[in-house]
Motif scaffolding. Structure first.
Motif, PDB file in Angstrom:
ATOM      1  N   ASP A 219      16.110 -24.785 -23.945  1.00 10.19           N
ATOM      2  CA  ASP A 219      15.458 -24.926 -24.984  1.00 10.19           C
ATOM      3  C   ASP A 219      13.912 -25.931 -24.830  1.00 10.19           C
ATOM      4  OD1 ASP A 219      15.818 -26.631 -27.330  1.00 10.19           O
ATOM      5  OD2 ASP A 219      15.512 -28.437 -26.348  1.00 10.19           O
ATOM      6  N   GLU A 220      13.514 -25.853 -23.493  1.00 10.39           N
ATOM      7  CA  GLU A 220      11.923 -26.684 -22.979  1.00 10.39           C
ATOM      8  C   GLU A 220      11.711 -26.294 -21.739  1.00 10.39           C
ATOM      9  OE1 GLU A 220       8.921 -27.448 -23.409  1.00 10.39           O
ATOM     10  OE2 GLU A 220       9.129 -27.846 -24.943  1.00 10.39           O
ATOM     11  N   PRO A 221      11.717 -25.722 -21.565  1.00 11.64           N
ATOM     12  CA  PRO A 221      11.214 -24.940 -19.762  1.00 11.64           C
ATOM     13  C   PRO A 221      10.415 -25.839 -19.165  1.00 11.64           C
ATOM     14  CG  PRO A 221      10.295 -23.105 -22.056  1.00 11.64           C
ATOM     15  CD  PRO A 221      10.542 -23.856 -22.298  1.00 11.64           C
ATOM     16  N   GLN A 222       9.632 -26.112 -19.797  1.00 13.31           N
ATOM     17  CA  GLN A 222       8.338 -27.127 -19.484  1.00 13.31           C
ATOM     18  C   GLN A 222       9.193 -28.363 -18.675  1.00 13.31           C
ATOM     19  OE1 GLN A 222       4.113 -27.677 -19.986  1.00 13.31           O
ATOM     20  NE2 GLN A 222       4.845 -28.122 -22.613  1.00 13.31           N
ATOM     21  N   ALA A 223      10.246 -28.421 -19.320  1.00 14.40           N
ATOM     22  CA  ALA A 223      10.923 -30.134 -19.380  1.00 14.40           C
ATOM     23  C   ALA A 223      11.957 -30.013 -18.451  1.00 14.40           C
ATOM     24  CB  ALA A 223      12.290 -30.428 -20.164  1.00 14.40           C
ATOM     25  N   ALA A 224      12.389 -28.494 -17.554  1.00 11.61           N
ATOM     26  CA  ALA A 224      12.787 -28.230 -16.814  1.00 11.61           C
ATOM     27  C   ALA A 224      11.963 -27.698 -15.454  1.00 11.61           C
ATOM     28  CB  ALA A 224      13.967 -26.685 -17.059  1.00 11.61           C
ATOM     29  N   ASP A 225      10.660 -27.527 -15.307  1.00 13.08           N
ATOM     30  CA  ASP A 225      10.221 -27.682 -14.678  1.00 13.08           C
ATOM     31  C   ASP A 225       9.009 -29.058 -13.889  1.00 13.08           C
ATOM     32  OD1 ASP A 225       9.852 -25.089 -14.536  1.00 13.08           O
ATOM     33  OD2 ASP A 225       8.105 -25.060 -14.854  1.00 13.08           O
ATOM     34  N   PHE A 226       9.636 -29.784 -14.851  1.00  6.73           N
ATOM     35  CA  PHE A 226       9.305 -31.223 -14.810  1.00  6.73           C
ATOM     36  C   PHE A 226      10.699 -31.789 -13.816  1.00  6.73           C
ATOM     37  CE2 PHE A 226       9.331 -35.510 -16.634  1.00  6.73           C
ATOM     38  CZ  PHE A 226       8.586 -36.686 -16.040  1.00  6.73           C
ATOM     39  N   LEU A 227      11.478 -32.237 -14.270  1.00  4.09           N
ATOM     40  CA  LEU A 227      12.608 -32.282 -14.116  1.00  4.09           C
ATOM     41  C   LEU A 227      12.975 -31.865 -12.877  1.00  4.09           C
ATOM     42  CD1 LEU A 227      15.217 -32.348 -16.630  1.00  4.09           C
ATOM     43  CD2 LEU A 227      14.291 -34.787 -15.807  1.00  4.09           C
ATOM     44  N   GLY A 228      12.352 -30.593 -12.436  1.00  9.76           N
ATOM     45  CA  GLY A 228      13.125 -29.531 -10.201  1.00  9.76           C
ATOM     46  C   GLY A 228      12.249 -30.987 -10.439  1.00  9.76           C
ATOM     47  N   THR A 229      10.674 -30.862 -10.787  1.00  9.21           N
ATOM     48  CA  THR A 229       9.826 -30.904  -9.610  1.00  9.21           C
ATOM     49  C   THR A 229      10.077 -32.508  -9.240  1.00  9.21           C
ATOM     50  OG1 THR A 229       8.017 -29.550 -10.289  1.00  9.21           O
ATOM     51  CG2 THR A 229       7.196 -32.129  -9.169  1.00  9.21           C
ATOM     52  N   LEU A 230      10.466 -33.179  -9.901  1.00 10.69           N
ATOM     53  CA  LEU A 230      10.915 -34.723  -9.519  1.00 10.69           C
ATOM     54  C   LEU A 230      12.115 -34.865  -8.913  1.00 10.69           C
ATOM     55  CD1 LEU A 230      11.101 -36.656 -13.386  1.00 10.69           C
ATOM     56  CD2 LEU A 230       8.958 -36.490 -11.065  1.00 10.69           C
ATOM     57  N   GLU A 231      13.369 -34.334  -9.099  1.00  9.63           N
ATOM     58  CA  GLU A 231      14.440 -33.601  -8.250  1.00  9.63           C
ATOM     59  C   GLU A 231      14.006 -33.157  -6.636  1.00  9.63           C
ATOM     60  OE1 GLU A 231      18.572 -31.636  -7.994  1.00  9.63           O
ATOM     61  OE2 GLU A 231      17.310 -32.408  -9.780  1.00  9.63           O
ATOM     62  N   GLU A 232      12.725 -32.941  -6.426  1.00  8.42           N
ATOM     63  CA  GLU A 232      12.358 -32.039  -5.368  1.00  8.42           C
ATOM     64  C   GLU A 232      11.452 -33.068  -4.539  1.00  8.42           C
ATOM     65  OE1 GLU A 232       9.886 -28.376  -3.673  1.00  8.42           O
ATOM     66  OE2 GLU A 232      10.657 -28.294  -6.131  1.00  8.42           O
ATOM     67  N   VAL A 233      10.501 -33.775  -4.868  1.00  7.21           N
ATOM     68  CA  VAL A 233       9.144 -34.273  -4.876  1.00  7.21           C
ATOM     69  C   VAL A 233       9.852 -36.162  -4.380  1.00  7.21           C
ATOM     70  CG1 VAL A 233       6.769 -35.148  -5.173  1.00  7.21           C
ATOM     71  CG2 VAL A 233       8.391 -32.352  -5.260  1.00  7.21           C
ATOM     72  N   LEU A 234      10.039 -36.428  -5.583  1.00  4.40           N
ATOM     73  CA  LEU A 234      10.400 -38.388  -5.041  1.00  4.40           C
ATOM     74  C   LEU A 234      11.316 -38.173  -3.683  1.00  4.40           C
ATOM     75  CD1 LEU A 234      10.798 -38.981  -8.377  1.00  4.40           C
ATOM     76  CD2 LEU A 234       8.608 -38.473  -7.109  1.00  4.40           C
ATOM     77  N   PRO A 235      10.972 -39.632  -3.164  1.00  2.00           N
ATOM     78  CA  PRO A 235      11.960 -39.441  -1.915  1.00  2.00           C
ATOM     79  C   PRO A 235      12.569 -40.622  -2.755  1.00  2.00           C
ATOM     80  CG  PRO A 235       9.244 -40.172  -1.201  1.00  2.00           C
ATOM     81  CD  PRO A 235       9.487 -39.899  -3.055  1.00  2.00           C
TER      82      PRO A 235
END
Length: 551
Positions: free
Chosen positions: A361-377
């Motif tokens: 539906d929204e590939p940018q949202a998938a990238d956005f959420l994936g980055t938050l999950e990976e990067v945020l302590p």
């Protein structure tokens, strides 16, 4: 609380400072004015850090952000008239989200007020406390200088008492400099708990084949996550959390349904349930798609307020009391049910289906959420605004624990995230990461000065889509031309640098965003990251509610 008697008189401002110290207040947020300067002077010799902001609305939001991050009392100190009125949007959000916030505002000198007449004293209004009546639990106006400390303690206790929420405290400015002895503190009455009908609850649960737990913000504020998790495993029941309860259970809990209930696969869990246990919730319109979710066949509610629990769906049984205490009592009464492994397997399938839909539906949202999950302590506090990126976070980001998300879906106030993130950053419980749009960020952009001056550990992520992206989508869906939503804005990077913040820009939510965000959150200083991106809103925004479309 024992009666306190000072050996010698103190000023009213000193009494206020003493009371805040007794309450354990460590940080307050405020803006000085000619009427409240004695408070600043009195607090300078205490352990209370009075953090100066550039707008009173920021003081209110920051106090809310602090309260959400810590569970403690948030304090905003403002001046008379327009200073007090400027906090109202923030106070309304605190009320709708159950945040314990105390707004302390000065009022015109008692010696200049004439009942029933507005004489034109500087900052005078006919009834300043009345401005706060629709938005607070109660409004206090100090009647005499010696009552300042006691009234402050009473107001603060009320703000923190369940259901928690904002309280207004007004002090005529001449009382701050008056020297007097402290009056005895008011007697504090602890609410009496009602007896629980645990036998009836057991009967209803024994008959249920498909129980479901719906947990709201009251459950999170009560610290009920652990016992709700135990109860869910005992009942083999999925747990759906509202926006206010995100992080109540750890993401890996075997009974936690993936957010959001606005996804049809998650909504089906509600539709299939033959018994719903609603804990600390009022089943508001945003979560229920304006009550298009059908009433459950059997509803049991756990709430400190019976009327609040029953105002939208009628319960068969109401258990009145603290969420953690009531659920603990239920644990000892209810039988163990089978089906845990089947439930966990189904929830995993639902989660995978939702992630696939987001990617399609929204590939940018998938990238956005994936980055938050990976990067945020894990100790990061995420503060999201009412913007498209914020809706994606509120609906679909995996929150690692309680009080790690602040989201304004109580009252829905645009411009919440940045000022609230200053309060969260000042709490000392983890770095604050603010996700805001270019429209909402401009509401409080002047407080970049506060972030820099106070050296607050906050990363501000501004998603720049040229205006109000959510509203633009609404107009597109209605077949209307874009009006009022496309906005000229500043060069946000140059603006951030002008305040002394490290500021950079990236295109989209790809590798550059992941790399920059990772570097920014490792910093000890405030910084600003601008992302040029436009995303389609998610299913938890009202134009895309699936039940409305089906209807």
């Amino acid at each position: 609380m024992p009666v306190v008697s000072h050996a010698k008189p103190k000023s009213g401002a000193d009494q206020l400072a003493d009371a805040l110290g007794e309450l354990g207040v460590e940080v307050a947020f405020g803006l000085p004015g000619v009427h409240n300067l004695p408070i600043w002077e009195a607090l300078a010799s205490t352990g209370v850090r009075l953090l100066g902001v550039r707008h009173e609305q920021t003081a209110g939001y920051a106090a809310d952000g602090y309260a959400r991050a810590t569970g403690k009392l948030g304090v905003a100190i403002v001046t008379t008239g327009p200073g007090a009125a400027n906090t109202l949007a923030a106070v309304g959000e605190a009320q709708a989200s159950g945040s314990p916030v105390l707004v302390i505002a000065t009022d015109i000198p008692s010696t200049l007020r004439r009942p029933g007449v507005v004489r034109g004293v500087l900052h005078e209004s006919s009834d300043q406390a009345a401005l706060f009546a629709p938005l607070t639990k109660r409004q206090f106006t100090v009647a005499a200088p010696e009552e300042i400390a006691g009234t402050t303690l009473e107001a603060a206790r009320l703000a923190q008492q369940a259901q928690s929420g904002p309280v207004y405290l007004g002090i005529p400015t001449d009382f701050l400099t008056a020297t007097t002895k402290r009056a005895p503190d008011p007697v504090h009455h602890t609410p009496v708990s009602e007896p629980l009908d645990l036998g009836r609850a057991r009967e209803l649960f024994e008959r249920a084949e498909r129980p479901l737990i719906w947990a709201g913000g009251g459950a999170l504020r009560a610290g009920a996550g652990a016992v709700i998790g135990e109860l869910a495993e005992k009942l083999a029941a999925p747990v759906l959390t509202t926006f206010g309860a995100r992080g109540l259970l750890p993401p890996e809990h075997p009974c936690l349904a993936p957010n959001s209930v606005h996804s049809p696969e998650v909504g089906a869990l509600w539709d299939e349930a033959d018994l719903v246990l609603g804990i600390g919730t009022d089943f508001d319109g945003l979560m229920t798609q304006n009550w298009l979710m059908p009433p459950p066949p059997t509803l049991i509610t756990v709430n400190v307020d019976a009327e609040d629990a029953a105002k939208n769906y009628q319960p068969e049984l109401s258990l009145i009391g603290d969420a953690r205490e009531v659920v603990t009592a239920l644990l000892g009464e209810l039988p163990q049910k089978d089906g845990q492994e089947r439930l966990t397997a189904r929830l995993r399938r639902i989660s995978a289906a939702i992630r696939r839909r987001i990617r399609e539906d929204e590939p940018q949202a998938a990238d956005f959420l994936g980055t938050l999950e990976e990067v945020l302590p894990e100790d990061t506090i995420l503060i999201a605004d009412m913007c498209v990126a914020g809706y994606w976070i509120g609906g679909f980001h995996r929150i690692p624990g309680p009080r790690k998300l602040a989201y304004p879906m109580g009252w829905g106030t645009l411009g919440f995230a940045f000022p609230a993130s200053l309060g969260s950053a000042a709490a000392g419980t983890g770095r604050a990461v603010c996700i805001t749009g270019d429209g909402g960020f401009l509401y409080g952009v002047g407080d970049l000065a506060t972030a820099a001056q106070e050296n607050l550990p906050v990363t501000v992520v501004v998603v720049e889509d040229g205006g109000y992206g959510m509203l633009r989508f609404d107009q597109e869906q209605a077949g209307l031309p874009a009006r009022g939503v496309d906005l000229d804005g500043p060069d946000f990077v140059a603006l951030g640098k002008s305040f002394g913040l490290r500021s950079e820009r990236v295109q989209g939510f790809g590798r550059a965003f992941r790399r920059k965000l990772g570097a920014f959150i490792q910093s000890d200083e405030a910084n600003l990251l601008v992302v040029e991106a436009a995303m389609r809103p998610p299913l938890n925004t009202s134009p895309r509610w699936y039940r409305k479309e089906r209807g």
